[in-house]
Design a protein around this motif. Sequence first.
Motif, PDB file in Angstrom:
ATOM      1  N   PRO A  64      10.020  10.557   2.696  1.00 34.25           N
ATOM      2  CA  PRO A  64       9.808  11.762   1.919  1.00 34.25           C
ATOM      3  C   PRO A  64      10.496  12.291   0.864  1.00 34.25           C
ATOM      4  CG  PRO A  64      11.150  12.311   3.982  1.00 34.25           C
ATOM      5  CD  PRO A  64      10.888  10.720   3.835  1.00 34.25           C
ATOM      6  N   ALA A  65       9.823  13.108   0.055  1.00 36.69           N
ATOM      7  CA  ALA A  65      10.793  13.690  -1.009  1.00 36.69           C
ATOM      8  C   ALA A  65      11.790  14.810  -0.295  1.00 36.69           C
ATOM      9  CB  ALA A  65       9.810  14.406  -1.864  1.00 36.69           C
ATOM     10  N   SER A  66      12.974  15.119  -0.974  1.00 39.10           N
ATOM     11  CA  SER A  66      13.868  15.773  -0.535  1.00 39.10           C
ATOM     12  C   SER A  66      13.426  17.202   0.093  1.00 39.10           C
ATOM     13  CB  SER A  66      14.923  15.864  -1.558  1.00 39.10           C
ATOM     14  OG  SER A  66      14.469  16.771  -2.719  1.00 39.10           O
ATOM     15  N   ARG A  67      14.078  17.830   1.153  1.00 38.09           N
ATOM     16  CA  ARG A  67      13.336  18.878   1.615  1.00 38.09           C
ATOM     17  C   ARG A  67      13.924  20.046   0.916  1.00 38.09           C
ATOM     18  NH1 ARG A  67      14.279  20.995   7.862  1.00 38.09           N
ATOM     19  NH2 ARG A  67      12.352  22.400   8.089  1.00 38.09           N
ATOM     20  N   THR A  68      15.210  20.028   0.331  1.00 37.77           N
ATOM     21  CA  THR A  68      16.001  21.084  -0.273  1.00 37.77           C
ATOM     22  C   THR A  68      15.880  20.756  -1.885  1.00 37.77           C
ATOM     23  OG1 THR A  68      17.841  20.266   0.190  1.00 37.77           O
ATOM     24  CG2 THR A  68      17.152  22.047   1.488  1.00 37.77           C
ATOM     25  N   ASN A  69      15.697  21.448  -2.783  1.00 35.59           N
ATOM     26  CA  ASN A  69      16.025  21.443  -4.049  1.00 35.59           C
ATOM     27  C   ASN A  69      14.900  20.346  -4.713  1.00 35.59           C
ATOM     28  OD1 ASN A  69      18.154  23.492  -4.386  1.00 35.59           O
ATOM     29  ND2 ASN A  69      19.364  22.007  -3.580  1.00 35.59           N
ATOM     30  N   ARG A  70      13.790  20.264  -3.995  1.00 40.21           N
ATOM     31  CA  ARG A  70      12.832  19.219  -4.516  1.00 40.21           C
ATOM     32  C   ARG A  70      12.766  19.421  -5.973  1.00 40.21           C
ATOM     33  NH1 ARG A  70       7.689  18.963  -0.661  1.00 40.21           N
ATOM     34  NH2 ARG A  70       9.440  18.396   0.917  1.00 40.21           N
ATOM     35  N   ALA A  71      12.514  18.301  -6.624  1.00 43.73           N
ATOM     36  CA  ALA A  71      12.174  18.270  -7.897  1.00 43.73           C
ATOM     37  C   ALA A  71      10.790  18.622  -8.451  1.00 43.73           C
ATOM     38  CB  ALA A  71      12.519  16.969  -8.707  1.00 43.73           C
ATOM     39  N   PRO A  72      10.585  19.525  -9.458  1.00 48.95           N
ATOM     40  CA  PRO A  72       9.110  19.849  -9.761  1.00 48.95           C
ATOM     41  C   PRO A  72       7.852  18.778  -9.708  1.00 48.95           C
ATOM     42  CG  PRO A  72      10.557  20.942 -11.022  1.00 48.95           C
ATOM     43  CD  PRO A  72      11.280  20.010 -10.610  1.00 48.95           C
TER      44      PRO A  72
ATOM     45  N   GLU B 278       0.745  14.286   1.636  1.00 49.88           N
ATOM     46  CA  GLU B 278       1.586  15.291   2.369  1.00 49.88           C
ATOM     47  C   GLU B 278       1.187  15.125   3.868  1.00 49.88           C
ATOM     48  OE1 GLU B 278       0.684  19.298   1.109  1.00 49.88           O
ATOM     49  OE2 GLU B 278       1.555  19.063  -0.801  1.00 49.88           O
ATOM     50  N   TYR B 279       2.106  15.288   4.726  1.00 55.17           N
ATOM     51  CA  TYR B 279       1.794  15.242   6.114  1.00 55.17           C
ATOM     52  C   TYR B 279       2.701  16.170   6.794  1.00 55.17           C
ATOM     53  CZ  TYR B 279       0.269  13.571  10.739  1.00 55.17           C
ATOM     54  OH  TYR B 279      -0.266  13.369  11.900  1.00 55.17           O
ATOM     55  N   GLY B 280       2.334  17.074   7.496  1.00 55.11           N
ATOM     56  CA  GLY B 280       3.149  18.115   8.380  1.00 55.11           C
ATOM     57  C   GLY B 280       3.859  18.889   7.037  1.00 55.11           C
ATOM     58  N   SER B 281       5.014  18.790   7.439  1.00 50.97           N
ATOM     59  CA  SER B 281       6.042  19.469   6.396  1.00 50.97           C
ATOM     60  C   SER B 281       6.695  18.550   5.118  1.00 50.97           C
ATOM     61  CB  SER B 281       7.374  19.852   7.205  1.00 50.97           C
ATOM     62  OG  SER B 281       8.165  19.162   7.552  1.00 50.97           O
ATOM     63  N   MET B 282       6.278  17.475   5.144  1.00 49.32           N
ATOM     64  CA  MET B 282       6.674  16.356   4.284  1.00 49.32           C
ATOM     65  C   MET B 282       5.722  15.988   3.146  1.00 49.32           C
ATOM     66  SD  MET B 282       8.725  13.745   6.968  1.00 49.32           S
ATOM     67  CE  MET B 282       7.332  13.417   7.669  1.00 49.32           C
ATOM     68  N   GLN B 283       6.328  15.733   2.096  1.00 53.79           N
ATOM     69  CA  GLN B 283       5.618  15.418   0.803  1.00 53.79           C
ATOM     70  C   GLN B 283       6.342  13.821   0.802  1.00 53.79           C
ATOM     71  OE1 GLN B 283       3.513  16.658  -1.717  1.00 53.79           O
ATOM     72  NE2 GLN B 283       3.582  14.418  -1.870  1.00 53.79           N
ATOM     73  N   LEU B 284       5.639  12.832   0.962  1.00 54.88           N
ATOM     74  CA  LEU B 284       5.818  11.392   0.704  1.00 54.88           C
ATOM     75  C   LEU B 284       5.794  11.076  -0.457  1.00 54.88           C
ATOM     76  CD1 LEU B 284       6.254  10.709   3.866  1.00 54.88           C
ATOM     77  CD2 LEU B 284       4.330  12.055   3.728  1.00 54.88           C
ATOM     78  N   VAL B 285       6.634   9.936  -0.850  1.00 46.05           N
ATOM     79  CA  VAL B 285       6.828   9.680  -2.245  1.00 46.05           C
ATOM     80  C   VAL B 285       5.960   8.476  -2.745  1.00 46.05           C
ATOM     81  CG1 VAL B 285       9.178  10.716  -2.206  1.00 46.05           C
ATOM     82  CG2 VAL B 285       8.785   8.156  -1.858  1.00 46.05           C
ATOM     83  N   ALA B 286       5.156   7.884  -1.842  1.00 46.58           N
ATOM     84  CA  ALA B 286       4.403   6.476  -2.190  1.00 46.58           C
ATOM     85  C   ALA B 286       5.440   5.585  -2.686  1.00 46.58           C
ATOM     86  CB  ALA B 286       3.305   7.119  -3.194  1.00 46.58           C
ATOM     87  N   SER B 287       5.344   5.344  -4.067  1.00 49.96           N
ATOM     88  CA  SER B 287       6.123   4.204  -4.874  1.00 49.96           C
ATOM     89  C   SER B 287       6.062   2.735  -4.101  1.00 49.96           C
ATOM     90  CB  SER B 287       7.613   4.733  -4.654  1.00 49.96           C
ATOM     91  OG  SER B 287       7.643   5.819  -5.302  1.00 49.96           O
ATOM     92  N   ALA B 288       5.006   2.580  -3.639  1.00 54.08           N
ATOM     93  CA  ALA B 288       5.006   1.173  -3.050  1.00 54.08           C
ATOM     94  C   ALA B 288       5.112  -0.001  -4.195  1.00 54.08           C
ATOM     95  CB  ALA B 288       3.694   0.906  -2.374  1.00 54.08           C
TER      96      ALA B 288
ATOM     97  N   ALA C 174       0.739  -1.230   0.021  1.00 59.84           N
ATOM     98  CA  ALA C 174       0.005   0.060   0.071  1.00 59.84           C
ATOM     99  C   ALA C 174       0.943   1.183   0.034  1.00 59.84           C
ATOM    100  CB  ALA C 174      -0.882   0.058   1.203  1.00 59.84           C
ATOM    101  N   ALA C 175       0.383   2.179  -0.709  1.00 59.66           N
ATOM    102  CA  ALA C 175       0.961   3.545  -0.604  1.00 59.66           C
ATOM    103  C   ALA C 175      -0.387   4.683  -0.326  1.00 59.66           C
ATOM    104  CB  ALA C 175       1.330   4.072  -1.954  1.00 59.66           C
ATOM    105  N   GLU C 176      -0.348   4.885   0.984  1.00 57.11           N
ATOM    106  CA  GLU C 176      -1.616   5.771   1.458  1.00 57.11           C
ATOM    107  C   GLU C 176      -1.056   6.487   2.718  1.00 57.11           C
ATOM    108  OE1 GLU C 176      -4.407   7.137   1.809  1.00 57.11           O
ATOM    109  OE2 GLU C 176      -5.165   5.265   1.088  1.00 57.11           O
ATOM    110  N   GLY C 177      -1.810   7.586   2.791  1.00 54.50           N
ATOM    111  CA  GLY C 177      -1.280   8.494   3.873  1.00 54.50           C
ATOM    112  C   GLY C 177      -2.166   8.252   5.309  1.00 54.50           C
ATOM    113  N   PHE C 178      -1.607   8.225   6.352  1.00 54.14           N
ATOM    114  CA  PHE C 178      -2.073   7.998   7.732  1.00 54.14           C
ATOM    115  C   PHE C 178      -2.128   9.079   8.595  1.00 54.14           C
ATOM    116  CE2 PHE C 178      -1.669   4.087   5.910  1.00 54.14           C
ATOM    117  CZ  PHE C 178      -2.933   3.179   5.819  1.00 54.14           C
ATOM    118  N   VAL C 179      -2.985   9.319   9.657  1.00 51.97           N
ATOM    119  CA  VAL C 179      -3.005  10.478  10.373  1.00 51.97           C
ATOM    120  C   VAL C 179      -3.292  10.205  11.897  1.00 51.97           C
ATOM    121  CG1 VAL C 179      -4.272  11.911   8.419  1.00 51.97           C
ATOM    122  CG2 VAL C 179      -5.592  10.499  10.112  1.00 51.97           C
TER     123      VAL C 179
END
Length: 280
Positions: free
Chosen positions: A175-183, A217-227, A8-13
């Motif tokens: 997560p995705a990188s915090r700096t220089n995140r790809a578009p 997205e969760y907090g300051s993070m963009q999660l990359v999924a990719s299960a 699974a690729a899913e967000g949780f809270v």
Amino acid sequence: MTITFAAAAEGFVRDLDEDFRRIEKLVARAREAGAGLLALPEAALGGYLSSLHGDHDDEPPQLDGDGPEIGRLIDLAGDMVITAGYCERGDTASGGRPYNSCVAVTGDGVLGRHRKVHQPLNENNSYAAGDRFAAFDSPVGRMGMMICYDKAFPEAARALAVDGARVVVCMSAWPASRTNRAPVLADDRWTRRFDLFDRARALENQIVWVSANQAGEYGSMQLVASAKIVDPGGEVLATTGTEAGLAVASIDVDESVDAARRFMGHLRDRRQASYVPVPA
């Protein structure tokens, strides 16, 4: 025997009831696909940290390893193996700090447990570290588990393979990188690293690799999924890409592992005496 795996690729809270509503939907989809194992992400019960940089002001709910939430997961599992991550209540050994943990269950109860060993960035401010990797028997064969950053260390997957694991489930909140995140999320360097680790760990140990990850997205993070599900040759059999979803693939575990190891046996051909121990 051919086993169908679902990752699974899913967000949780933080809201556990909402998390279980999402889990129930994933379980239903996995069961409809005939899955023998459903891998849920790290921190599927209660959500992950909202930041890895020490600037979060909330913590996941601490759950008991044999508490009602794990019991609820067991009730959902039936004849399926379900793996899921959660924040495990601390103990005397941890000085009261919780562990970043995961569990494997069926309807008959708990099959195995793991506490995350390797801690990135400031995660050690929130969690105590685990101290071992151990395989266990399950209806899908002998298997092992790890959590997120654990997979960046070849020794972790190798320890499980040497212990007889033919299936390894890795649960992440990567997560995705915090700096220089790809578009485009798929092009982000941390997404690429996530995928490379999955393929490398499967190939170098010649095992079936099942990778679940948080999405959105969760907090300051963009999660990359990719299960994904990866075969013992390092080939990706199914993936969600960078979207939420369920990666599903069927594979004969013993046949595929035996075939991969028949001539080029990476575990068999190790030369242990040549590896100089690295000081701690």
